[in-house]
Design an enzyme around this catalytic site. Structure first.
Site, PDB file in Angstrom:
ATOM      1  N   GLU A  57     -49.337  11.071 -11.018  1.00 28.70           N
ATOM      2  CA  GLU A  57     -49.783   9.861 -11.718  1.00 28.70           C
ATOM      3  C   GLU A  57     -49.311   9.865 -13.177  1.00 28.70           C
ATOM      4  O   GLU A  57     -49.063   8.801 -13.746  1.00 28.70           O
ATOM      5  CB  GLU A  57     -51.314   9.757 -11.656  1.00 28.70           C
ATOM      6  CG  GLU A  57     -51.873   9.515 -10.259  1.00 28.70           C
ATOM      7  CD  GLU A  57     -52.094  10.787  -9.451  1.00 28.70           C
ATOM      8  OE1 GLU A  57     -51.507  11.839  -9.784  1.00 28.70           O
ATOM      9  OE2 GLU A  57     -52.866  10.731  -8.483  1.00 28.70           O
ATOM     10  N   CYS A  88     -56.781  12.679  -8.489  1.00 24.48           N
ATOM     11  CA  CYS A  88     -57.810  13.556  -9.070  1.00 24.48           C
ATOM     12  C   CYS A  88     -58.595  12.763 -10.121  1.00 24.48           C
ATOM     13  O   CYS A  88     -58.184  11.661 -10.517  1.00 24.48           O
ATOM     14  CB  CYS A  88     -57.180  14.807  -9.673  1.00 24.48           C
ATOM     15  SG  CYS A  88     -56.306  14.530 -11.226  1.00 24.48           S
ATOM     16  N   CYS A  91     -56.757  11.658 -13.171  1.00 22.36           N
ATOM     17  CA  CYS A  91     -55.758  10.612 -12.905  1.00 22.36           C
ATOM     18  C   CYS A  91     -56.397   9.262 -12.604  1.00 22.36           C
ATOM     19  O   CYS A  91     -55.794   8.222 -12.849  1.00 22.36           O
ATOM     20  CB  CYS A  91     -54.814  11.060 -11.809  1.00 22.36           C
ATOM     21  SG  CYS A  91     -53.715  12.352 -12.445  1.00 22.36           S
TER      22      CYS A  91
HETATM   23  N1  THU Z   1     -51.821  16.570  -7.971  1.00 17.05           N
HETATM   24  C1  THU Z   1     -51.269  15.367  -8.294  1.00 17.05           C
HETATM   25  O1  THU Z   1     -50.064  15.277  -8.589  1.00 17.05           O
HETATM   26  N2  THU Z   1     -52.076  14.278  -8.306  1.00 17.05           N
HETATM   27  C2  THU Z   1     -53.390  14.278  -7.942  1.00 17.05           C
HETATM   28  O2  THU Z   1     -54.069  13.289  -8.099  1.00 17.05           O
HETATM   29  C3  THU Z   1     -53.960  15.492  -7.331  1.00 17.05           C
HETATM   30  C4  THU Z   1     -53.222  16.751  -7.643  1.00 17.05           C
HETATM   31  C5  THU Z   1     -50.969  17.764  -8.012  1.00 17.05           C
HETATM   32  C6  THU Z   1     -51.238  18.681  -9.172  1.00 17.05           C
HETATM   33  C7  THU Z   1     -50.647  19.987  -8.678  1.00 17.05           C
HETATM   34  O3  THU Z   1     -49.255  20.007  -9.009  1.00 17.05           O
HETATM   35  C8  THU Z   1     -50.799  19.912  -7.175  1.00 17.05           C
HETATM   36  O4  THU Z   1     -51.136  18.567  -6.869  1.00 17.05           O
HETATM   37  C9  THU Z   1     -51.880  20.816  -6.611  1.00 17.05           C
HETATM   38  O5  THU Z   1     -53.073  20.617  -7.278  1.00 17.05           O
END
Ligand code: THU
Length: 131
Positions: A57, A88, A91
């Protein structure tokens, strides 16, 4: 504005294939439709200093501004299998800042509004009101 969810999911998958996730081995792709009809996307970019990793994001929001800015109308996020992934908490806040009114998200439990996934959110308006 017409939202082509299948196209958004496909764009998220294409972005996911470009992720840099050697540490978690958990590639993530995100795509969004903007209020000017553009589709933008992003992927996670990790770092040897683990805590510095950027979520998909973050990369998407950077791309939003690189493409001239605007507001997010619809958003989809996928994991390495192409399945819907919830943004998450951090984000969700990031997306909230750049939402178009009534922004929609493809979630693990169907299409939801940004207000449903981040209720009673803190946002730019709070800074104005509490000055
Ligand atoms: N991750 C994202 O890119 N976006 C999210 O909303 C959830 C988590 C990524 C962060 C990290 O590189 C990987 O997922 C594992 O946590």
């Amino acid at each position: 504005m017409e939202i082509n969810w299948d196209l958004l999911r496909e764009e998220a998958k294409l972005a996911m294939a470009k992720a840099y996730a050697p540490y978690s081995k958990f590639p993530v792709g995100a795509a969004a439709l903007t209020d000017s009809g553009k589709i933008i996307s992003g992927a996670n970019v990790e770092n040897a200093s683990y805590g510095l990793g950027l979520c998909a994001e973050c990369s998407l929001v950077s791309e939003l501004f690189r493409q001239g800015g605007g507001k997010l109308v619809a958003f989809a996020c996928v994991d390495g299998h192409g399945n819907a992934l919830m943004p998450c908490g951090r984000c969700r806040q990031l997306l909230f800042e750049h939402r178009a009114p009534g922004m929609l998200l493809d979630t693990v439990s169907g299409i939801k509004t940004i207000d449903e996934v981040l209720p009673d959110a803190f946002g730019p308006e709070d800074l104005e009101i509490r000055k």
